[in-house]
Scaffold this motif. Structure first.
Motif, PDB file in Angstrom:
ATOM      1  N   MET A  26     -18.540  34.100 -16.017  1.00 45.88           N
ATOM      2  CA  MET A  26     -19.851  33.444 -16.134  1.00 45.88           C
ATOM      3  C   MET A  26     -20.565  33.897 -17.393  1.00 45.88           C
ATOM      4  O   MET A  26     -21.178  33.078 -18.092  1.00 45.88           O
ATOM      5  CB  MET A  26     -20.692  33.754 -14.892  1.00 45.88           C
ATOM      6  N   THR A  27     -20.490  35.177 -17.707  1.00 47.78           N
ATOM      7  CA  THR A  27     -21.143  35.699 -18.907  1.00 47.78           C
ATOM      8  C   THR A  27     -20.549  35.085 -20.166  1.00 47.78           C
ATOM      9  O   THR A  27     -21.280  34.652 -21.071  1.00 47.78           O
ATOM     10  CB  THR A  27     -21.021  37.231 -18.952  1.00 47.78           C
ATOM     11  N   MET A  28     -19.215  35.025 -20.207  1.00 48.07           N
ATOM     12  CA  MET A  28     -18.573  34.440 -21.396  1.00 48.07           C
ATOM     13  C   MET A  28     -18.878  32.947 -21.513  1.00 48.07           C
ATOM     14  O   MET A  28     -19.099  32.436 -22.617  1.00 48.07           O
ATOM     15  CB  MET A  28     -17.061  34.675 -21.343  1.00 48.07           C
ATOM     16  N   ARG A  29     -18.916  32.265 -20.386  1.00 47.18           N
ATOM     17  CA  ARG A  29     -19.231  30.828 -20.417  1.00 47.18           C
ATOM     18  C   ARG A  29     -20.668  30.601 -20.865  1.00 47.18           C
ATOM     19  O   ARG A  29     -20.930  29.712 -21.671  1.00 47.18           O
ATOM     20  CB  ARG A  29     -19.034  30.221 -19.031  1.00 47.18           C
ATOM     21  N   LEU A  30     -21.578  31.372 -20.320  1.00 47.80           N
ATOM     22  CA  LEU A  30     -22.983  31.216 -20.717  1.00 47.80           C
ATOM     23  C   LEU A  30     -23.178  31.484 -22.197  1.00 47.80           C
ATOM     24  O   LEU A  30     -23.950  30.789 -22.858  1.00 47.80           O
ATOM     25  CB  LEU A  30     -23.878  32.119 -19.873  1.00 47.80           C
ATOM     26  N   ALA A  31     -22.486  32.485 -22.719  1.00 46.36           N
ATOM     27  CA  ALA A  31     -22.594  32.782 -24.148  1.00 46.36           C
ATOM     28  C   ALA A  31     -22.098  31.611 -24.981  1.00 46.36           C
ATOM     29  O   ALA A  31     -22.711  31.227 -25.976  1.00 46.36           O
ATOM     30  CB  ALA A  31     -21.806  34.047 -24.479  1.00 46.36           C
ATOM     31  N   ALA A  34     -24.638  28.789 -24.619  1.00 40.56           N
ATOM     32  CA  ALA A  34     -25.897  29.109 -25.295  1.00 40.56           C
ATOM     33  C   ALA A  34     -25.775  28.939 -26.810  1.00 40.56           C
ATOM     34  O   ALA A  34     -26.761  28.635 -27.472  1.00 40.56           O
ATOM     35  CB  ALA A  34     -26.321  30.538 -24.966  1.00 40.56           C
ATOM     36  N   ALA A  35     -24.570  29.114 -27.323  1.00 41.44           N
ATOM     37  CA  ALA A  35     -24.358  28.929 -28.763  1.00 41.44           C
ATOM     38  C   ALA A  35     -24.517  27.461 -29.141  1.00 41.44           C
ATOM     39  O   ALA A  35     -24.768  27.138 -30.298  1.00 41.44           O
ATOM     40  CB  ALA A  35     -22.977  29.438 -29.161  1.00 41.44           C
ATOM     41  N   GLY A  36     -24.366  26.590 -28.158  1.00 42.62           N
ATOM     42  CA  GLY A  36     -24.584  25.168 -28.391  1.00 42.62           C
ATOM     43  C   GLY A  36     -23.449  24.512 -29.153  1.00 42.62           C
ATOM     44  O   GLY A  36     -22.349  25.049 -29.255  1.00 42.62           O
ATOM     45  N   GLY A  37     -23.757  23.358 -29.673  1.00 45.03           N
ATOM     46  CA  GLY A  37     -22.764  22.619 -30.450  1.00 45.03           C
ATOM     47  C   GLY A  37     -21.689  22.001 -29.569  1.00 45.03           C
ATOM     48  O   GLY A  37     -21.767  22.032 -28.338  1.00 45.03           O
ATOM     49  N   ALA A  39     -18.688  23.000 -28.944  1.00 43.82           N
ATOM     50  CA  ALA A  39     -17.975  23.967 -28.092  1.00 43.82           C
ATOM     51  C   ALA A  39     -18.763  24.242 -26.813  1.00 43.82           C
ATOM     52  O   ALA A  39     -18.184  24.352 -25.729  1.00 43.82           O
ATOM     53  CB  ALA A  39     -17.713  25.265 -28.850  1.00 43.82           C
ATOM     54  N   GLY A  40     -20.072  24.349 -26.925  1.00 45.88           N
ATOM     55  CA  GLY A  40     -20.914  24.581 -25.750  1.00 45.88           C
ATOM     56  C   GLY A  40     -20.907  23.403 -24.796  1.00 45.88           C
ATOM     57  O   GLY A  40     -20.815  23.569 -23.574  1.00 45.88           O
ATOM     58  N   THR A  41     -20.974  22.211 -25.359  1.00 39.55           N
ATOM     59  CA  THR A  41     -20.935  20.996 -24.541  1.00 39.55           C
ATOM     60  C   THR A  41     -19.589  20.870 -23.843  1.00 39.55           C
ATOM     61  O   THR A  41     -19.516  20.560 -22.651  1.00 39.55           O
ATOM     62  CB  THR A  41     -21.205  19.756 -25.410  1.00 39.55           C
ATOM     63  N   ALA A  42     -18.517  21.117 -24.581  1.00 41.38           N
ATOM     64  CA  ALA A  42     -17.174  21.018 -24.011  1.00 41.38           C
ATOM     65  C   ALA A  42     -16.985  22.034 -22.889  1.00 41.38           C
ATOM     66  O   ALA A  42     -16.374  21.729 -21.858  1.00 41.38           O
ATOM     67  CB  ALA A  42     -16.127  21.225 -25.097  1.00 41.38           C
ATOM     68  N   GLU A  43     -17.536  23.231 -23.071  1.00 40.03           N
ATOM     69  CA  GLU A  43     -17.408  24.264 -22.040  1.00 40.03           C
ATOM     70  C   GLU A  43     -18.147  23.866 -20.769  1.00 40.03           C
ATOM     71  O   GLU A  43     -17.648  24.060 -19.657  1.00 40.03           O
ATOM     72  CB  GLU A  43     -17.932  25.609 -22.562  1.00 40.03           C
ATOM     73  N   ALA A  44     -19.330  23.295 -20.927  1.00 38.99           N
ATOM     74  CA  ALA A  44     -20.101  22.858 -19.760  1.00 38.99           C
ATOM     75  C   ALA A  44     -19.360  21.761 -18.999  1.00 38.99           C
ATOM     76  O   ALA A  44     -19.273  21.793 -17.762  1.00 38.99           O
ATOM     77  CB  ALA A  44     -21.481  22.376 -20.188  1.00 38.99           C
ATOM     78  N   GLU A  45     -18.801  20.809 -19.731  1.00 38.16           N
ATOM     79  CA  GLU A  45     -18.058  19.721 -19.092  1.00 38.16           C
ATOM     80  C   GLU A  45     -16.790  20.249 -18.422  1.00 38.16           C
ATOM     81  O   GLU A  45     -16.453  19.841 -17.303  1.00 38.16           O
ATOM     82  CB  GLU A  45     -17.714  18.646 -20.120  1.00 38.16           C
ATOM     83  N   LEU A  46     -16.096  21.166 -19.084  1.00 38.53           N
ATOM     84  CA  LEU A  46     -14.887  21.756 -18.522  1.00 38.53           C
ATOM     85  C   LEU A  46     -15.206  22.550 -17.259  1.00 38.53           C
ATOM     86  O   LEU A  46     -14.472  22.486 -16.268  1.00 38.53           O
ATOM     87  CB  LEU A  46     -14.209  22.652 -19.560  1.00 38.53           C
TER      88      LEU A  46
END
Length: 97
Positions: A26-31, A34-37, A39-46
């Protein structure tokens, strides 16, 4: 009696380990989010897709009897299922880039 107690104690310890491993993911995902862009969007969708997929897989196992026939075997199989998912995410998120 003692063997059953030991098995449930191990399951309790495995729950604790799952919790600590999941908090790391969870910590790594939130980081990453939080960085956005992109990569952040893709991580949220994944993340959402993986959660739905893991739930469907576990429900399928439950409905087909693959989790076992006792409360202890179901607990152990469920823990194994989620720990495998969390470990894969931990490995993926720990890679640089």
């Amino acid at each position: 009696m003692i063997a059953s107690y030991n098995a449930w104690m191990k399951a309790g310890f495995d729950f604790w380990r799952l919790g600590t491993e999941a908090s790391t993911v969870m910590t790594m995902r939130l980081a990453r989010m939080a960085a956005g862009g992109p990569a952040g969007t893709a991580e949220a969708e994944l993340m959402v897709a993986e959660k739905v997929r893991a739930m469907i897989e576990l429900q399928t196992k439950m409905m087909t009897g693959a989790l076992g026939t006792t409360p202890l075997s179901s607990t152990q199989a469920t823990l194994k299922h989620y720990r495998r998912k969390v470990a894969a995410n931990n490995k993926r998120l720990s890679r640089p880039g």
